[in-house]
Design an enzyme around this catalytic site. Structure first.
Site, short mmCIF file in Angstrom:
data_model
loop_
_atom_site.label_atom_id
_atom_site.label_comp_id
_atom_site.label_asym_id
_atom_site.label_seq_id
_atom_site.Cartn_x
_atom_site.Cartn_y
_atom_site.Cartn_z
N GLU A 128 5.72 12.45 -0.60
CA GLU A 128 5.69 10.96 -0.08
C GLU A 128 7.09 10.56 0.20
O GLU A 128 7.71 10.45 -0.48
CB GLU A 128 4.88 9.99 -1.21
CG GLU A 128 4.74 8.36 -0.56
CD GLU A 128 4.09 7.66 -1.45
OE1 GLU A 128 2.86 7.90 -1.69
OE2 GLU A 128 4.89 6.58 -1.73
N THR A 155 4.60 5.81 3.73
CA THR A 155 3.78 4.59 3.29
C THR A 155 3.96 3.61 4.31
O THR A 155 4.61 3.77 5.31
CB THR A 155 4.83 4.25 2.06
OG1 THR A 155 5.98 3.80 2.43
CG2 THR A 155 4.83 5.00 0.90
N GLY A 208 -3.14 -2.69 0.18
CA GLY A 208 -1.89 -3.00 -0.05
C GLY A 208 -1.49 -3.96 -1.01
O GLY A 208 -2.26 -4.52 -1.96
P1 FAD Z 1 -8.60 -1.63 -3.39
O1 FAD Z 1 -9.44 -0.35 -3.40
O2 FAD Z 1 -8.83 -2.96 -2.42
O3 FAD Z 1 -8.49 -2.21 -4.94
C1 FAD Z 1 -7.61 -3.55 -5.23
C2 FAD Z 1 -8.43 -4.09 -6.57
O4 FAD Z 1 -9.63 -4.31 -6.27
C3 FAD Z 1 -8.66 -2.83 -7.70
O5 FAD Z 1 -8.72 -3.69 -8.79
C4 FAD Z 1 -10.35 -2.40 -7.25
O6 FAD Z 1 -10.95 -1.99 -8.38
C5 FAD Z 1 -10.81 -3.90 -6.72
N1 FAD Z 1 -11.80 -3.77 -5.78
C6 FAD Z 1 -11.92 -2.83 -4.84
N2 FAD Z 1 -13.12 -2.97 -4.14
C7 FAD Z 1 -13.46 -4.28 -4.61
C8 FAD Z 1 -14.58 -5.04 -4.33
N3 FAD Z 1 -15.46 -4.72 -3.17
N4 FAD Z 1 -14.88 -6.29 -4.92
C9 FAD Z 1 -14.15 -6.52 -6.15
N5 FAD Z 1 -13.04 -5.65 -6.28
C10 FAD Z 1 -12.61 -4.61 -5.65
N6 FAD Z 1 0.92 -0.10 -0.95
C11 FAD Z 1 1.37 -0.46 0.34
O7 FAD Z 1 1.65 -1.88 0.36
N7 FAD Z 1 1.78 0.49 1.17
C12 FAD Z 1 1.45 1.68 0.72
O8 FAD Z 1 1.96 2.57 1.52
C13 FAD Z 1 0.95 2.20 -0.51
N8 FAD Z 1 0.63 3.47 -0.73
C14 FAD Z 1 0.08 3.91 -1.83
C15 FAD Z 1 -0.44 4.94 -2.12
C16 FAD Z 1 -0.99 5.44 -3.12
C17 FAD Z 1 -1.41 7.02 -3.47
C18 FAD Z 1 -1.49 4.47 -4.20
C19 FAD Z 1 -2.01 4.75 -5.40
C20 FAD Z 1 -1.00 3.00 -3.98
C21 FAD Z 1 -0.29 2.67 -2.67
N9 FAD Z 1 0.04 1.33 -2.55
C22 FAD Z 1 0.53 1.00 -1.51
C23 FAD Z 1 -0.27 0.22 -3.52
C24 FAD Z 1 -1.56 -0.25 -3.37
O9 FAD Z 1 -1.73 -0.98 -1.81
C25 FAD Z 1 -1.98 -1.13 -4.37
O10 FAD Z 1 -2.21 -0.50 -5.68
C26 FAD Z 1 -2.96 -2.41 -4.35
O11 FAD Z 1 -2.79 -3.30 -5.48
C27 FAD Z 1 -4.44 -1.66 -4.18
O12 FAD Z 1 -4.68 -0.78 -2.91
P2 FAD Z 1 -6.25 -0.26 -3.06
O13 FAD Z 1 -6.25 0.52 -1.79
O14 FAD Z 1 -6.33 0.73 -4.02
O15 FAD Z 1 -7.02 -1.52 -3.05
#
Ligand code: FAD
Length: 290
Positions: free
Chosen positions: A16, A48, A108
């Protein structure tokens, strides 16, 4: 090539990188890093999007460099949280023009000055995945071995992981962890929930105790006491610390491979030297088992 197709055939090694905060000089530096990474034969490199305040605009440019100049598959991260549909449309158009086929669809990180305006259109990663479903991309999702910080239980988080798969995620990449037991628990519980996609462990060598607070705050990853102790005992010797951190990552990787992980994703903090040190220690393993 689609990363889910590669995963059907072999284990993947991936790195990454993150875009520089600004400037052509920063971009040239990251291009140079990517050139060096080619030597370690990664199956793909992910870029990212806006993480840690990085410049969003260069995400597509860097993904294109990886794919079209260096000839390695690219996985472009895309966050829905701060974006409107117009923002997403414009990025997707650019990704398509650059023949990028894989997107890691995320919500994000929430900015410090979080308010209700954030995540107006794409509240969760699944909203972005549903929006992109008819586009011709392979989608991936993020997952959290120690549970996501906003979820009270791992089970709740797993329900949302399952929703990501139903919304089109073809594979997952995990948050950083330093105790492999969390990864094994995640995979085992995910399978019980009926999640079938590959779950690729994300490993970040921890080479300084100074990074411990940010690892805990940003990723929520706990550091095993033995490892923490090693880092603290040698906190004033950067060379030794790096050695310990790299060796610990190598130990994690060997254990993960022996227990059947479908690939290894390395968070290298834009340092080709870290990738090199890990690759050199594991070259034979990578060439035989990947
Ligand atoms: P979501 O899947 O939306 O989850 C966020 C929270 O909401 C979780 O607690 C989940 O359980 C909960 N949730 C999900 N769906 C629902 C629903 N329908 N109703 C209620 N709750 C729900 N961040 C950046 O800004 N840029 C990047 O490039 C980046 N790359 C990453 C790469 C990896 C491999 C990882 C693991 C993380 C990365 N992140 C990045 C960080 C990430 O954006 C954060 O961890 C963020 O807080 C959650 O993103 P997510 O896509 O998992 O969100």
């Amino acid at each position: 090539m689609r990363i889910d197709e590669i995963l059907k055939k072999k284990r993947t090694l991936s790195f990454e990188v993150f875009p520089p905060k600004k400037g052509q000089e920063g971009l040239d530096k990251i291009f140079n890093t990517i050139d060096k990474l080619k030597e370690f034969k990664p199956d793909y490199i992910s870029v990212t999007y806006g993480a840690g305040g990085a410049n969003r605009n260069s995400n597509v440019e860097i993904a294109s460099y990886i794919k079209n100049k260096v000839g390695i598959e690219a996985l472009a991260h895309l966050t829905g949280g701060p974006s409107s549909t117009l923002d997403v449309d414009s990025i997707v158009k650019r990704l398509r023009e650059e023949n990028i086929e894989n997107i890691l669809a995320l919500r994000g990180d929430k900015p410090k000055d979080y308010d209700l305006e954030y995540c107006k259109t794409f509240k969760h990663a699944t909203d972005l995945m549903h929006y992109l479903k008819d586009e011709d991309f392979t989608l991936a999702g993020a997952c959290y071995p120690e549970g996501h910080s906003e979820c009270d239980t791992l089970y709740e988080d797993l329900i949302h992981m399952k929703e990501k798969e139903l919304a089109g995620a073809k594979f997952f990449v995990t948050q950083v962890f330093y105790d492999n037991a969390y990864y094994y628990r995640l995979v085992s519980e995910a399978r019980k929930m009926g999640i079938k996609s590959a779950i690729i462990p994300g490993i970040m060598p921890l080479v300084s105790p100074k990074n411990i607070p940010s690892i805990k705050n940003m990723c929520g990853a706990s550091i095993p006491l033995d490892f923490r102790n090693m880092l603290e005992v040698y906190k004033d010797d950067p060379e030794l610390l790096e050695e310990f951190g790299i060796n610990y990552a190598v130990y994690q990787i060997e254990d993960l491979i022996a227990k059947g992980a479908p690939g290894i994703h390395l968070y290298i903090m834009n340092r080709a030297s870290i990738a090199k040190k890990i690759y050199e220690r594991l070259e034979h393993v990578f060439s035989k088992l990947f």
